[in-house]
Design an enzyme around this catalytic site. Sequence first.
Site, short mmCIF file in Angstrom:
data_model
loop_
_atom_site.label_atom_id
_atom_site.label_comp_id
_atom_site.label_asym_id
_atom_site.label_seq_id
_atom_site.Cartn_x
_atom_site.Cartn_y
_atom_site.Cartn_z
N LYS A 171 0.85 -1.21 0.00
CA LYS A 171 0.00 0.00 0.00
C LYS A 171 0.87 1.25 0.00
O LYS A 171 0.61 2.21 -0.74
CB LYS A 171 -0.94 -0.01 1.22
N GLN A 174 -5.18 -1.82 9.54
CA GLN A 174 -4.87 -3.10 8.89
C GLN A 174 -5.41 -4.25 9.73
O GLN A 174 -5.12 -4.35 10.93
CB GLN A 174 -3.35 -3.23 8.70
N ASP A 196 -11.53 2.10 3.71
CA ASP A 196 -11.73 0.65 3.57
C ASP A 196 -13.22 0.31 3.48
O ASP A 196 -13.59 -0.80 3.10
CB ASP A 196 -11.13 -0.08 4.78
#
Length: 281
Positions: A53, A97, A120
């Site tokens: 990322k 994460q 997300d």
Amino acid sequence: MPAILIDGRAVAKDWKEKAAVRAQEWVLKGITPHLAVVLVGEDAASQVYVRNKENACRKAAIRSTVIRLAADCTQQALEQTVRELNADASVHGILVQLPLPKHLDESRVLALIDPDKDVDGFHAMNSGRLMNGQRGFVPCTPLGVMKLLEAYNISVQGKHAVVIGRSNIVGKPMAMLLLGANATVTICHSRTQDLPAITCQADILVAAVGKAGFVTADMVKPGAAVIDVGINRTENGLAGDVAPEVADVAGWLTPVPGGVGQMTIAMLLSNTLDAVQMHGI
Ligand code: NAP
């Protein structure tokens, strides 16, 4: 005739290039798009995902900041980190994460993220928006699947789409997106009875199970578009949820690696730039 292989790398490259152009436009206006990633602990796969990322952000001229917290960090410390990122006007997108170490309450942390920075798309506000057909952040992996179908002109409207898997990250949002695109959708899971009888009816079959080679050729309708979301580490390397021989039956197939996985990061960049737009105007 063997299935057409859907080239996720090529489609993702286009999306990453578009993201770089969009990011540059913001930089010229004096705003640097900024993604903050919170990484807790030393999980090897998570470290790789976060590094990927960071690299993708760098190439697109999006600033990325990784906040690393120790594996034994407290719920309070993690929540405080999220609160600070919510309050930081220079941060447009926040991503925690997953998975988190077992002692941490994942759903409480996700619920704390400002829904307008939730790139997300895991906050309940954004799941609700997706459910209601309203604009919001959509989880990157299922969003990437929709973009792959579009890129290959695979029509969804009126088709029977079967999604195997009902996670909040992949299966459920995938089903909602397909429904929003006017497919007739069936969601299958571990308690589904006679799964092959259902999957054999699918014009579009999405496998998000997490078991290598789970979907076999006898479970696929000839000519179907088969989307393999699975990423499974096996002794022979990475494998999807779809067995290789499905290529002899399907009309289209996403390879693993080189399929859906490539799109996930491209959609993260796209969502981050949408967040800038939301905050920057
Ligand atoms: P997950 O949370 O473990 O969900 C797996 C789903 O599969 C569950 O809904 C489960 O049903 C269902 N399932 C398990 N065994 C089954 C069976 N025998 N028959 C039918 N359904 C069954 O996994 P996930 O997070 O959705 O991820 C799925 C896969 O996608 C994993 O391999 C993951 O690594 C991969 N993934 C890839 C990307 C990417 O970027 N390409 C992103 C995210 C995830 P129940 O709900 O009944 O337990």
